[in-house]
Scaffold this motif. Sequence first.
Motif: not given
Length: 448
Positions: A328-329, A435-444
């Motif tokens: 993930p980038i 949106s921490p959930d959205a941010a986290a998804s970008l690194f998974l």
Amino acid sequence: MAGALAATPPVAGVSTVSAKVVLVSAIASGQGKTTTTAALARKLVQQGQRVRVFKTGPDFIDPMILERACGAPVYSLDLWMVGVSASRQMLAQAAAEADVILIEGVMGLYDGEPSSADLARAFGVPVIAVLDASAMAQTVGALALGLRDFGPVQLAGVIANRIASAGHAAMVAAAMRDIPLLGSLPRQPQTLPERHLGLVLPDEVTQIDALLDQLAAQLELSPDAWEGLPRTAFELMSEPAPAALLSDKTIAIARDAAFSFLYPANLRCLRELGAELVFFSPLADECIPPQADALYLPGGYPELHAAVLSKAQCWQGSVRKAWLNDMPILAECGGMMALTEGLTDQQGQHWPMAGLLGGQVVMQPRLAALGGQAWQTPQGELRGHTFHYSRFETTLTPAQHTCKHQRGELAGAGEAIYRSRQLHASYFHAYFSSSPDAAASLFLRDGA
């Protein structure tokens, strides 16, 4: 004030804190807000005060200067991008550990939606106006009265910038009627240098600390007027920790003179999500650290370092390998520019880049985009902004577009978001805590 606070019954999970808080604004950009805020912060620190500084609105460079001046990270406050509740909580946290909080405004006091004046009113914060008095004297009083009454705002006083003499300062003070002259700064033989995206990074300014010390020494502050400023009270709420969505994940983050546009709040958010952060320098031709599970390429000034980046074989090889291995980038603005096929700089010279995204980036003299934007994701609305002087010439089809934030609403297509394997790339700068959930998804990885 002390009696009123003492009479307030305690609430579970809530404590009342207070500090001297002021918003430093002006009639426009270019009046010396950052210089004055930095000088004031350094002067108060030298006097033994505990000082915290915030910046109004999206900004990366001014906070670096202000952090150098006060010795603590500088976070953004913004009624839309950050949010009213989160901004208030950050102010409360700062008030719990500081004697003085300085908030540098953006543009002119009433410019923008929301404006610096809106922020000051939202949190009951008095305003200090920085006014360039270099070509006027008594008219400074008219400007101060207009700034106070137009909104209105609670105008605590004026710091007159570029004052020529003690007599000049006395004329300005006499013209302001009931508005105090809190201080003054003389004309500066050396100022903080600027370039196309704003001030030059502090590490690029020779003897930056000596310059800040000089500004602090030259700032004449009225002790009586300053001590007379009120304290502002906040309720400090206990907050639950976010879900550890990035637990056991290591995120490699590019951080050097080419990739320096990092919100401190973004780093804090990633750590709160459970991630371990490791930093590396593409400019130093460092490879992505081997323990990394994901990669974050923030914005910055790759156009100023394109010659070096084009020859950084270890860096380029490692990012190509990471992309092919479906790491993930997230590449924002300057980070995206470094992943294209090539970059044409301000002098018209072309430099090959990493080549993950087909197309060319071309620098241009005029601003290409500026303003708040939002990225609609399945995990929530990720807010942020855009600000760049280049265009991406490509035949790639965007996976999505952000939405522009205009006049208090989301309307119209904003920046293109490109998707290639596990890479998300855009000119959009995201504020992760929106949106921490959205941010986290970008690194998974997809489906993780």
